[in-house]
Structure formats: structure tokens, C-alpha cells
Design a protein around this motif. Structure first.
Motif, PDB file in Angstrom:
ATOM      1  N   THR A  20       0.900  -1.126  -0.148  1.00  0.00           N
ATOM      2  CA  THR A  20       0.020   0.152  -0.087  1.00  0.00           C
ATOM      3  C   THR A  20       1.095   1.188   0.030  1.00  0.00           C
ATOM      4  N   VAL A  21       0.696   2.092  -0.984  1.00  0.00           N
ATOM      5  CA  VAL A  21       1.466   3.401  -1.099  1.00  0.00           C
ATOM      6  C   VAL A  21       0.796   4.602  -0.487  1.00  0.00           C
ATOM      7  N   LEU A  22       0.980   5.196   0.712  1.00  0.00           N
ATOM      8  CA  LEU A  22       0.536   6.334   1.339  1.00  0.00           C
ATOM      9  C   LEU A  22       1.618   7.541   0.676  1.00  0.00           C
ATOM     10  N   GLU A  23       0.988   8.749   0.271  1.00  0.00           N
ATOM     11  CA  GLU A  23       1.617   9.968   0.273  1.00  0.00           C
ATOM     12  C   GLU A  23       1.388  11.018   1.335  1.00  0.00           C
ATOM     13  N   GLY A  24       2.471  11.868   1.545  1.00  0.00           N
ATOM     14  CA  GLY A  24       2.080  12.955   2.760  1.00  0.00           C
ATOM     15  C   GLY A  24       3.305  13.973   2.712  1.00  0.00           C
ATOM     16  N   ASP A  25       2.960  14.772   3.720  1.00  0.00           N
ATOM     17  CA  ASP A  25       4.225  15.792   3.830  1.00  0.00           C
ATOM     18  C   ASP A  25       4.517  15.980   5.209  1.00  0.00           C
ATOM     19  N   LEU A  26       5.853  15.682   5.498  1.00  0.00           N
ATOM     20  CA  LEU A  26       6.241  15.944   6.895  1.00  0.00           C
ATOM     21  C   LEU A  26       6.810  17.236   7.074  1.00  0.00           C
ATOM     22  N   GLY A  27       6.710  18.092   6.329  1.00  0.00           N
ATOM     23  CA  GLY A  27       7.168  19.541   6.637  1.00  0.00           C
ATOM     24  C   GLY A  27       8.549  19.684   6.559  1.00  0.00           C
ATOM     25  N   PRO A  28       9.271  20.754   6.673  1.00  0.00           N
ATOM     26  CA  PRO A  28      10.759  20.867   6.595  1.00  0.00           C
ATOM     27  C   PRO A  28      11.602  20.276   7.818  1.00  0.00           C
TER      28      PRO A  28
END
Length: 473
Positions: free
Chosen positions: A458-466
Motif C-alpha cells: 500500500t502506498v501512502l503519500e504525505g508531507d512531513l514538513g521541513p
């Protein structure tokens, strides 16, 4: 307004994983250029986890405290709640994190056809044939029709001694003994019946007498199981993962007192030595053993047992056996190791009785398998990555039931259509910090050949921030 507890986070929600990924990114960023993407991987189970996290060192003179790793515990706990919510025991993952924090997370759901790995994000052993057992776990005892009880077996002396040592013990009734025999499916030998007629070793019979268990242990010579807890120490009772079980071999020398089995329907476990090793009455002895002898089944070994006493009478009277288990120095080993410290070549390992060949770290030219092609009993082959001159030779090893290779060697076999169809299980050896994606791909191709459930990605996309920079000291 009524406050409501929010539902547990979903295992397929990127927010569930974000705290763990931030910890891993922060730990891996030390000494790395922040302009490059980072790859992290690990595994989290409902009761354990394996993550490449650098925990802070405690201050000099102070032991490590829970507070020192609270961020890690809380991050992992968030994922574990998601696992519990999904009814999943554990999950492996890998993630690619860009310098800006954009992240692609890949989750590998466990397959019922794959044993858990040993603390890594890579797949464990692949069970290609449902319900298949390694050969040593299928071995039954050889018949020894001439075996008789030892001359030292003396039920009358045994009962007299035990009643003198345990005058207040509560013994089992004949009906209770018969019920135990029916449950086990074998008649109890007379000495074992005598033992339980004196004491059935139930906690409720001791009442408030806190010293009773210790007195009984001294009287018998072990921590005695209750009559209700007797069990048959057969192969099924001695669990071992395929990867390690396939490396065992059942060998019983002609002068052995105990058969070199994983377990036997004639091993009746009745006690413990206090360290996890089980004591059993042996009704299927080796060629030079006695029916009813006492053996010890070690918890650190996967096969075989050690002779302790020739009879239960001897055990209780502390007349322990000095006989060895037997020797077979005139026969080459059924399990052979070829590496820089053991055997110098495949030729040196080859003989008709060879069952297991393990090729380890090797600093010379890659090895040919020609010397072992056609051996009638060879069933297990493990080879360290890069040690085989021609992996396709494996196709000629028609009796293999377990095979462990590196990803590249498996790729050669898959592309050549040369994977042995005799296999019941397989493993992929990975060393160092390798991306698990290629390993999972190979595993799924192998599982597909046997129409077994594959590992779901399963592929999840996200953003952890800098990445937050740590303040300079």
C-alpha cells in the motif's frame, strides 16, 4: 456538549505514521546533506518494533530512563493502536522522504504464507506449500523392539522413597491416572504411575504451605508438572521457524542411548529443571537406551535430547547417568558448512548422506554446485549472496525442499524458469541496508508460482514538513 474519544488512527492514514517517520528522518539526517532524499525502513508489531532510531545517551552515572525515549514510544504506540484497530499483528514499511518533507510511504501487509522476519522490514521465510513441515519435523522414532526397562527401575523402592519424603502429599486416584492416559493417548509407564499415586502436584492440594513446592522439587529431582499438565513432547511441541528447522538433521548413532529426534510420541514430559529444559520419560529409546529412561529436552536446541538417568527411580535417588549420547565420528556430517572458517570447498562437503549444505562468507572464486548434483538426500541449500558461480545449477538439485539465496540469485532463477518446484519453503537473504522493495518483488513472484497469498503493498503519500535544525551548542 459531550466529549467523545476520537476513534483510533487508521493504519492506512499517513498521519498515523508521521511521528515515526519524523523520528527516523531526524536520526538519519545527522551527517547527511539535507539536499538529498532519505530512505528509511523498519517494522512495527503490536508488541514489538524494529526501527533504526538513535536513542539519546543517558547522562554519565545515570541509567537510561523511559523519558529518554518517550517520543519513540509515543510514536510507535500510535501505529500499534492502528494495527490493533485493523486486526493486524505487524507491518513492515519503507519510505522515501524528500528534503522538503514530501514523503512516499510503502506499507507491506503480512501474508499468511510468510513467516515474520527477524526484526527487519524484509520478508521472512516464504511457506510455498501450505502446512508443509521440514523433514526433521516429519521424522518418527525408529522401532527398538529389544529395548527393556533398566535394571534400576524399581517401582516399590520408588514409592517407598517418595512417601518417606512426601508424607503429606495428595496422590492421584486410579481414575485420574486413567483419564490422563486417555488424554495423552498412551499408557503411562509404571514408575510414572507410582510417582503420581504419591503426589498429583496440584497447587490447591498445598493450601497455605508455601514450602510444599520446594520440598516436592527436592524429593523428585525436578519441578514436577501436575498430572493434568503432562504432555507428549512430539515434534509439534518443539516449534521452530522453517528457516532454522530446515538446517537441522535427525541422526541417531548406533551406540546412542537417545534417538536424535525433534520429538517423539513416546516422550512424556513430566517436569522442568528450573531453567526451561523439560524432563521426559522416554518410551522410544535409542539403540543402546532403556525403555522408561529419563531424558532432558533442551530449550536452546531444536533437536535431540540428553540422557539424564536410566530410570525414574535413579532420578529420584540422584543416581544420574554418566553415559554419553553416542558418537558417530566415522561418518561425515549430514549438515555441512562451506565458508572461510569451515570446509574449504563444496567437494569436501559432498557425500551420499549430505542433507544440508550451507555456503557462507567466501573470499575466493564463486563455487560450483556440480559436486552435490545427484546426491540422494540433499534437501536444504543456503548460499550467501555472490558465492555461486552458476545459480541455474540449482535446477538440477531435484530433491530440495528449502532454498535460501540472495535477491540477485533468485532473480537469475526466476528469469531462467529454473526455480525448483520441489520446494516447500524459501528465504531471501539480505545483508546491509538494502531497500526492501526489490526483496518484496522477488518474494511475490515466488509466492505466485505456488499460487500462495502475496504480500500486499500500500502506498501512502504525505508531507512531513521541513526538517527542523537542531540548535548549535
Amino acid at each position: 456538549m459531550v466529549d467523545r474519544t476520537p476513534p483510533p488512527p487508521s493504519i492506512h492514514d499517513f498521519a498515523t505514521w508521521a511521528p515515526v517517520l519524523r523520528l527516523l528522518r531526524a536520526g538519519g539526517a545527522e551527517g547527511q546533506a539535507t539536499a538529498t532524499s532519505a530512505r528509511v525502513a523498519g517494522r512495527i508489531g503490536r508488541h514489538d518494533w524494529s526501527l533504526p532510531v538513535r536513542r539519546p545517551r543517558p547522562q554519565p552515572g545515570r541509567a537510561a530512563q523511559v523519558e529518554d525515549a518517550r517520543d519513540e514510544f509515543e510514536a510507535v504506540e500510535r501505529v500499534q493502536k492502528g494495527l490493533a484497530d485493523a486486526g493486524v499483528d505487524g507491518i513492515s514499511f519503507t519510505a522515501k522522504i524528500s528534503p522538503t518533507g514530501k514523503t512516499s510511504l510503502r506499507l507491506f501487509a503480512p501474508s499468511p504464507a510468510v513467516e515474520p522476519g527477524t526484526g527487519t522490514s524484509h520478508p521472512g521465510t516464504l511457506i510455498l506449500v501450505e502446512g508443509a513441515l521440514p523433514q526433521p519435523w516429519r521424522c518418527l522414532p525408529d522401532p527398538v523392539p529389544a529395548a527393556v526397562p533398566a535394571a534400576s527401575a524399581d517401582p516399590e523402592l520408588l514409592e517407598r522413597t517418595l512417601r518417606e519424603r512426601l508424607p503429606d502429599a495428595v496422590g492421584a486416584t486410579e481414575a485420574e491416572i486413567a483419564a490422563a492416559e486417555a488424554r495423552l493417548g498412551v499408557p503411562l509407564p509404571e514408575e510414572l504411575k507410582v510417582l503420581y499415586r504419591v503426589t498429583r502436584s496440584r497447587w490447591e492440594n498445598w493450601g497455605d504451605d508455601d514450602g510444599a513446592p520446594e520440598r516436592e522439587c527436592r524429593a523428585v529431582g525436578c519441578e514436577l508438572f501436575s498430572l493434568d499438565d503432562l504432555y507428549i513432547a512430539d515434534a509439534a511441541s518443539r516449534h521452530c521457524s522453517w528457516k532454522f528447522a530446515a538446517m537441522e538433521a535427525v541422526v541417531t548413532p548406533p551406540d546412542a542411548a537417545v534417538q536424535g529426534l525433534v520429538g517423539s510420541p513416546g516422550w512424556i514430559a513430566f517436569g522442568d529443571n528450573g531453567g526451561g529444559d523439560r524432563l521426559a520419560v522416554d518410551l522410544t529409546p535409542g539403540p543402546c537406551g532403556h525403555r522408561g529412561q529419563i531424558i532432558m529436552i533442551g530449550h536452546e536446541e531444536s533437536a535431540g535430547a540428553e540422557l539424564v538417568a536410566d530410570s525414574l527411580t535413579d532420578l529420584v535417588l540422584n543416581r544420574l547417568s554418566e553415559r554419553s549420547g553416542g558418537s558417530r565420528t566415522d561418518q561425515p556430517p549430514a549438515v555441512a558448512y562451506v565458508n572461510i572458517r569451515s570446509l574449504p570447498s563444496v567437494e569436501a562437503a559432498a557425500h551420499p548422506g549430505l542433507e544440508v549444505l550451507s555456503i557462507g562468507v567466501w573470499d575466493a572464486e564463486p563455487l560450483s554446485l556440480a559436486p552435490v548434483i545427484g546426491l540422494p538426500r540433499l534437501r536444504t541449500l543456503t548460499a550467501y549472496p555472490g558465492t555461486l558461480a552458476d545459480p541455474v545449477q540449482i535446477a538440477e538439485l531435484t530433491g530440495l525442499e528449502f532454498l535460501e539465496l540472495g535477491p540477485q540469485e533468485w532473480r537469475v532463477l526466476l528469469d531462467a524458469g529454473a526455480v525448483p518446484r520441489s520446494l516447500s519453503a524459501a528465504a531471501i537473504t539480505v545483508h546491509g541496508d538494502q531497500d526492501p522493495l526489490p526483496t518484496v518483488a522477488v518474494a511475490n513472484e515466488l509466492l505466485a508460482l505456488w499460487h500462495r497469498p502475496r504480500i500486499i503493498k500500500t502506498v501512502l503519500e504525505g508531507d512531513l514538513g521541513p526538517l527542523r535544525q537542531r540548535p548549535s551548542s
